[in-house]
Scaffold this motif. Structure first.
Motif, PDB file in Angstrom:
ATOM      1  N   ALA A 335       0.836  -1.209   0.000  1.00 35.78           N
ATOM      2  CA  ALA A 335       0.000   0.000   0.000  1.00 35.78           C
ATOM      3  C   ALA A 335       0.866   1.252   0.000  1.00 35.78           C
ATOM      4  CB  ALA A 335      -0.927  -0.007   1.213  1.00 35.78           C
ATOM      5  N   GLY A 336       1.940   1.238   0.762  1.00 42.33           N
ATOM      6  CA  GLY A 336       2.830   2.385   0.796  1.00 42.33           C
ATOM      7  C   GLY A 336       3.476   2.650  -0.550  1.00 42.33           C
ATOM      8  N   GLU A 337       3.836   1.574  -1.271  1.00 43.14           N
ATOM      9  CA  GLU A 337       4.410   1.733  -2.597  1.00 43.14           C
ATOM     10  C   GLU A 337       3.448   2.426  -3.552  1.00 43.14           C
ATOM     11  OE1 GLU A 337       7.689   0.407  -4.112  1.00 43.14           O
ATOM     12  OE2 GLU A 337       7.850   1.215  -2.087  1.00 43.14           O
ATOM     13  N   ARG A 338       2.157   2.254  -3.318  1.00 37.15           N
ATOM     14  CA  ARG A 338       1.150   2.875  -4.183  1.00 37.15           C
ATOM     15  C   ARG A 338       0.660   4.212  -3.627  1.00 37.15           C
ATOM     16  NH1 ARG A 338      -3.135   0.187  -3.638  1.00 37.15           N
ATOM     17  NH2 ARG A 338      -2.455  -1.412  -2.168  1.00 37.15           N
ATOM     18  N   GLY A 339       1.260   4.663  -2.521  1.00 38.96           N
ATOM     19  CA  GLY A 339       0.874   5.954  -1.950  1.00 38.96           C
ATOM     20  C   GLY A 339      -0.447   5.948  -1.219  1.00 38.96           C
ATOM     21  N   VAL A 340      -0.890   4.772  -0.773  1.00 33.69           N
ATOM     22  CA  VAL A 340      -2.170   4.670  -0.053  1.00 33.69           C
ATOM     23  C   VAL A 340      -1.938   5.022   1.418  1.00 33.69           C
ATOM     24  CG1 VAL A 340      -4.037   3.137   0.649  1.00 33.69           C
ATOM     25  CG2 VAL A 340      -3.029   2.925  -1.636  1.00 33.69           C
ATOM     26  N   THR A 341      -2.425   6.159   1.851  1.00 31.21           N
ATOM     27  CA  THR A 341      -2.267   6.595   3.242  1.00 31.21           C
ATOM     28  C   THR A 341      -3.598   6.878   3.931  1.00 31.21           C
ATOM     29  OG1 THR A 341      -1.999   8.899   2.542  1.00 31.21           O
ATOM     30  CG2 THR A 341       0.019   7.574   2.789  1.00 31.21           C
ATOM     31  N   GLU A 342      -4.688   6.823   3.202  1.00 34.05           N
ATOM     32  CA  GLU A 342      -6.016   7.041   3.782  1.00 34.05           C
ATOM     33  C   GLU A 342      -7.035   6.317   2.935  1.00 34.05           C
ATOM     34  OE1 GLU A 342      -6.834  11.380   1.652  1.00 34.05           O
ATOM     35  OE2 GLU A 342      -6.442  11.271   3.804  1.00 34.05           O
ATOM     36  N   GLY A 343      -8.264   6.246   3.458  1.00 32.92           N
ATOM     37  CA  GLY A 343      -9.321   5.563   2.740  1.00 32.92           C
ATOM     38  C   GLY A 343      -9.571   4.171   3.285  1.00 32.92           C
ATOM     39  N   PRO A 344     -10.515   3.436   2.708  1.00 33.15           N
ATOM     40  CA  PRO A 344     -10.923   2.126   3.238  1.00 33.15           C
ATOM     41  C   PRO A 344      -9.784   1.111   3.333  1.00 33.15           C
ATOM     42  CG  PRO A 344     -12.513   2.923   1.619  1.00 33.15           C
ATOM     43  CD  PRO A 344     -11.348   3.861   1.554  1.00 33.15           C
ATOM     44  N   GLU A 345      -8.915   1.058   2.321  1.00 36.75           N
ATOM     45  CA  GLU A 345      -7.826   0.093   2.372  1.00 36.75           C
ATOM     46  C   GLU A 345      -6.871   0.409   3.514  1.00 36.75           C
ATOM     47  OE1 GLU A 345      -4.049  -1.545  -0.283  1.00 36.75           O
ATOM     48  OE2 GLU A 345      -5.476  -0.137  -1.171  1.00 36.75           O
ATOM     49  N   SER A 346      -6.505   1.681   3.652  1.00 36.01           N
ATOM     50  CA  SER A 346      -5.611   2.092   4.729  1.00 36.01           C
ATOM     51  C   SER A 346      -6.241   1.820   6.090  1.00 36.01           C
ATOM     52  CB  SER A 346      -5.264   3.572   4.585  1.00 36.01           C
ATOM     53  OG  SER A 346      -4.439   4.012   5.641  1.00 36.01           O
ATOM     54  N   ASP A 347      -7.525   2.100   6.221  1.00 34.90           N
ATOM     55  CA  ASP A 347      -8.218   1.866   7.490  1.00 34.90           C
ATOM     56  C   ASP A 347      -8.236   0.382   7.843  1.00 34.90           C
ATOM     57  OD1 ASP A 347      -8.690   4.569   7.620  1.00 34.90           O
ATOM     58  OD2 ASP A 347     -10.776   4.438   6.955  1.00 34.90           O
ATOM     59  N   ALA A 348      -8.466  -0.462   6.841  1.00 39.80           N
ATOM     60  CA  ALA A 348      -8.506  -1.901   7.096  1.00 39.80           C
ATOM     61  C   ALA A 348      -7.133  -2.420   7.515  1.00 39.80           C
ATOM     62  CB  ALA A 348      -8.997  -2.638   5.850  1.00 39.80           C
ATOM     63  N   LEU A 349      -6.066  -1.901   6.894  1.00 32.50           N
ATOM     64  CA  LEU A 349      -4.719  -2.305   7.282  1.00 32.50           C
ATOM     65  C   LEU A 349      -4.393  -1.849   8.704  1.00 32.50           C
ATOM     66  CD1 LEU A 349      -2.754  -1.605   3.987  1.00 32.50           C
ATOM     67  CD2 LEU A 349      -3.257  -3.837   5.004  1.00 32.50           C
ATOM     68  N   ALA A 350      -4.826  -0.623   9.045  1.00 32.93           N
ATOM     69  CA  ALA A 350      -4.599  -0.133  10.405  1.00 32.93           C
ATOM     70  C   ALA A 350      -5.330  -1.001  11.425  1.00 32.93           C
ATOM     71  CB  ALA A 350      -5.058   1.321  10.518  1.00 32.93           C
ATOM     72  N   GLU A 351      -6.539  -1.406  11.083  1.00 34.25           N
ATOM     73  CA  GLU A 351      -7.310  -2.267  11.981  1.00 34.25           C
ATOM     74  C   GLU A 351      -6.642  -3.634  12.139  1.00 34.25           C
ATOM     75  OE1 GLU A 351     -11.700  -4.402  12.258  1.00 34.25           O
ATOM     76  OE2 GLU A 351     -11.383  -2.756  10.834  1.00 34.25           O
ATOM     77  N   ALA A 352      -6.140  -4.183  11.033  1.00 34.84           N
ATOM     78  CA  ALA A 352      -5.472  -5.482  11.092  1.00 34.84           C
ATOM     79  C   ALA A 352      -4.243  -5.413  11.994  1.00 34.84           C
ATOM     80  CB  ALA A 352      -5.077  -5.927   9.682  1.00 34.84           C
ATOM     81  N   LEU A 353      -3.454  -4.366  11.831  1.00 38.08           N
ATOM     82  CA  LEU A 353      -2.255  -4.225  12.653  1.00 38.08           C
ATOM     83  C   LEU A 353      -2.612  -4.040  14.113  1.00 38.08           C
ATOM     84  CD1 LEU A 353       0.809  -4.001  12.850  1.00 38.08           C
ATOM     85  CD2 LEU A 353       0.596  -1.548  12.350  1.00 38.08           C
ATOM     86  N   TRP A 354      -3.625  -3.247  14.386  1.00 37.89           N
ATOM     87  CA  TRP A 354      -4.042  -3.007  15.774  1.00 37.89           C
ATOM     88  C   TRP A 354      -4.456  -4.310  16.455  1.00 37.89           C
ATOM     89  CZ3 TRP A 354      -8.753  -3.399  18.440  1.00 37.89           C
ATOM     90  CH2 TRP A 354      -8.783  -2.775  19.694  1.00 37.89           C
ATOM     91  N   HIS A 355      -5.242  -5.132  15.759  1.00 34.01           N
ATOM     92  CA  HIS A 355      -5.648  -6.413  16.348  1.00 34.01           C
ATOM     93  C   HIS A 355      -4.448  -7.330  16.561  1.00 34.01           C
ATOM     94  CE1 HIS A 355      -9.998  -6.310  16.725  1.00 34.01           C
ATOM     95  NE2 HIS A 355     -10.079  -5.692  15.554  1.00 34.01           N
ATOM     96  N   LEU A 356      -3.496  -7.316  15.642  1.00 32.63           N
ATOM     97  CA  LEU A 356      -2.295  -8.133  15.809  1.00 32.63           C
ATOM     98  C   LEU A 356      -1.515  -7.707  17.041  1.00 32.63           C
ATOM     99  CD1 LEU A 356      -0.063 -10.121  14.948  1.00 32.63           C
ATOM    100  CD2 LEU A 356       0.837  -8.292  13.481  1.00 32.63           C
ATOM    101  N   LEU A 357      -1.292  -6.407  17.187  1.00 32.16           N
ATOM    102  CA  LEU A 357      -0.519  -5.915  18.335  1.00 32.16           C
ATOM    103  C   LEU A 357      -1.231  -6.234  19.643  1.00 32.16           C
ATOM    104  CD1 LEU A 357       0.643  -2.442  16.943  1.00 32.16           C
ATOM    105  CD2 LEU A 357       1.902  -4.601  16.955  1.00 32.16           C
ATOM    106  N   ARG A 358      -2.552  -6.108  19.652  1.00 31.83           N
ATOM    107  CA  ARG A 358      -3.288  -6.429  20.872  1.00 31.83           C
ATOM    108  C   ARG A 358      -3.239  -7.921  21.172  1.00 31.83           C
ATOM    109  NH1 ARG A 358      -9.625  -5.125  22.158  1.00 31.83           N
ATOM    110  NH2 ARG A 358      -9.918  -6.848  20.699  1.00 31.83           N
ATOM    111  N   ALA A 359      -3.235  -8.752  20.133  1.00 28.09           N
ATOM    112  CA  ALA A 359      -3.121 -10.193  20.344  1.00 28.09           C
ATOM    113  C   ALA A 359      -1.826 -10.546  21.058  1.00 28.09           C
ATOM    114  CB  ALA A 359      -3.195 -10.925  19.005  1.00 28.09           C
ATOM    115  N   GLU A 360      -0.774  -9.739  20.840  1.00 27.78           N
ATOM    116  CA  GLU A 360       0.550 -10.028  21.382  1.00 27.78           C
ATOM    117  C   GLU A 360       0.712  -9.630  22.847  1.00 27.78           C
ATOM    118  OE1 GLU A 360       2.920  -9.613  17.110  1.00 27.78           O
ATOM    119  OE2 GLU A 360       2.722  -7.875  18.430  1.00 27.78           O
TER     120      GLU A 360
END
Length: 466
Positions: A335-360
């Motif tokens: 996503a970063g290579e394509r310049g995606v920093t906001e919008g639905p895709e960025s939000d979904a990636l942020a959510e995925a990372l947040w759940h991963l970090l909380r799992a740890e």
């Protein structure tokens, strides 16, 4: 004999949603924890001349205490805003850095370690009004030498390690090894290590009186021909010794305040100190290696992470962390290579990372298999969020002729199969930029099937089910 410098270190952590659950189902236990937290600054008001306390506050605890909804809910029990304000008192408290969700750092991928450290700095700088934190507290004292470059990259001057795992490189006595700070090196990076006295810390955790402590310290340091630094580290809000609300029957009123009185009267050769002040005055001595391990628990010595890795299900969760981390960070890179920093895709990636970090969160592994379902639920949510993000991303364009080498170096995110519920361990790759932090999802509630609550300390988690 030289004056003994005493560094008192207290780790304060509550996992996500735990205090809220305890308030709902075990109100008195939640009150005990809140009272124990509030008692720390209240006990030390007016003692700025002598009192010196190092505090590690996990990001999830800071998040809970600063949440307006939680503050309103517990107002009348504890004033969380006032508590956070008093913890800004730098004459009393040297706050040390840690990981946001309190993970056992050697057990999680490198890219996730960076996220935990960066997110903790964000919230701590905001709430505690400190631009810099000199010391670092590894959650569960889980340390490995490979952490040194990361800690230095985040600006930390020293790190606490357990005496069980320290080995001399420079020739030194037992007293020098345990009661002087040292240098530890990994590659081209080095950091100061401050050694926790395991036996004195065990006494601090379970209860001790001033005379015993002073006599024990005197015996342990009697052959020191240098100014010794005695470091004791425990949780600060768990166990009956810290939670006891009876005056004269808890750590502060039965031990620490009487110790300060003895020091003020000139009746003790021990002086409370901040590690940073000791280092400025006395420096470091020699080089050491630190074996990979953690602090001791009520069941295990910490040398092989048995507390967190003792069962197959615990080990599988750690393996799944690595697999999910690899895919999420690959997707973020794409996503970063394509310049995606906001919008639905960025939000979904942020959510995925947040759940991963909380799992740890270390608590998910600490209680045997009792809390592993929490980690599994967050990993499942992380996979679902990643699947949404992948569905929103365009398919990678085919490489031009002659670009095979470049294509081989790019993560094949779009063709990767999402990890199954139990994935085998794979090493994490592709670091992530640490300058940009993702916003947290608005719904941090865990899966309803895993709503157990934690008290750590001396309480079996099976007894705290709602």
């Amino acid at each position: 004999m030289a004056t003994v410098h005493h560094a008192l270190v207290l780790n304060l952590h509550q996992p996500p949603g735990n205090l809220q659950e305890l308030l709902e189902h075990q109100t008195w236990e939640a009150r005990e924890i809140l009272f124990a937290l509030d008692r720390i600054p209240r006990s030390l008001w007016g003692r700025e001349d002598l009192a010196r306390v190092h505090l590690s506050l996990s990001g999830t605890l800071l998040e809970t205490l600063s949440d307006p909804v939680f503050q309103e809910r517990v107002y009348g029990i504890v004033d969380c805003g006032a508590l956070l304000w008093h913890l800004q008192n730098q004459a009393l408290f040297e706050v040390v850095g840690t990981g946001y969700f309190h993970p056992v750092l050697p057990l999680i991928p490198e890219a996730d370690r960076r996220e935990h450290l960066a997110r903790w700095l964000d919230i701590a700088r905001h709430l505690l009004w400190r631009p810099q934190f000199q010391g670092f507290w590894p959650p569960e004292m889980g340390f490995s030498m490979e952490l040194i470059p990361l800690l230095r990259a985040f600006g930390y001057r020293y790190v606490f390690v357990d005496s069980e795992h320290v080995e001399p490189v420079t020739e030194m006595s037992w007293q020098e090894l345990r009661y002087r700070p040292h240098i530890a090196r990994h590659g081209d990076d080095e950091i100061i290590v401050v050694v926790r006295d395991r036996e004195l810390s065990d006494a601090q955790e379970s209860g001790m009186d001033v005379d015993w402590f002073l006599n024990e310290v005197a015996e342990r340091t009697r052959w020191c021909d240098f100014a010794p630094l005695v470091t004791t580290c425990t949780d600060g809000e768990n166990g009956g010794w810290f939670r006891n609300v009876t005056e004269g029957a808890n750590f502060w009123s039965a031990f620490y305040l009487p110790l300060l009185d003895r020091v003020a009267a000139g009746e003790a050769d021990v002086r409370p100190t901040f590690v940073s002040d000791y280092l400025d005055e006395h420096g470091v001595h020699g080089e050491v290696r630190v074996r990979t391990g953690a602090w001791n628990t009520g069941w295990h010595h910490g040398r092989d992470f048995t507390q967190w890795m003792g069962s197959e299900r615990q080990r599988q969760a750690v393996a799944d962390f690595a697999e999910a981390s690899r895919m999420i960070h690959d997707a973020r890179w794409f996503a970063g290579e394509r310049g995606v920093t906001e919008g639905p895709e960025s939000d979904a990636l942020a959510e995925a990372l947040w759940h991963l970090l909380r799992a740890e969160t270390s608590c998910n592994l600490y209680w045997g298999e009792s809390w592993v379902p929490r980690a599994e639920a967050d990993l499942h949510a992380a996979r679902q969020a990643l699947e949404r993000a992948v569905s929103l991303a365009p398919s990678p364009t085919a490489p031009e002729v002659g670009s095979e080498a470049e294509a081989e170096n790019e993560p094949d995110v779009m063709s990767a199969t999402l990890a199954p519920e139990s994935a085998s361990a794979r090493s994490a790759s592709h670091d992530t930029e640490s300058g940009v932090r993702d916003a947290l999802p608005t719904d941090p509630s865990p899966d309803a099937a895993v709503e157990a609550t934690s008290t750590r300390g001396d309480v079996d988690p099976s007894a705290t089910q709602p």
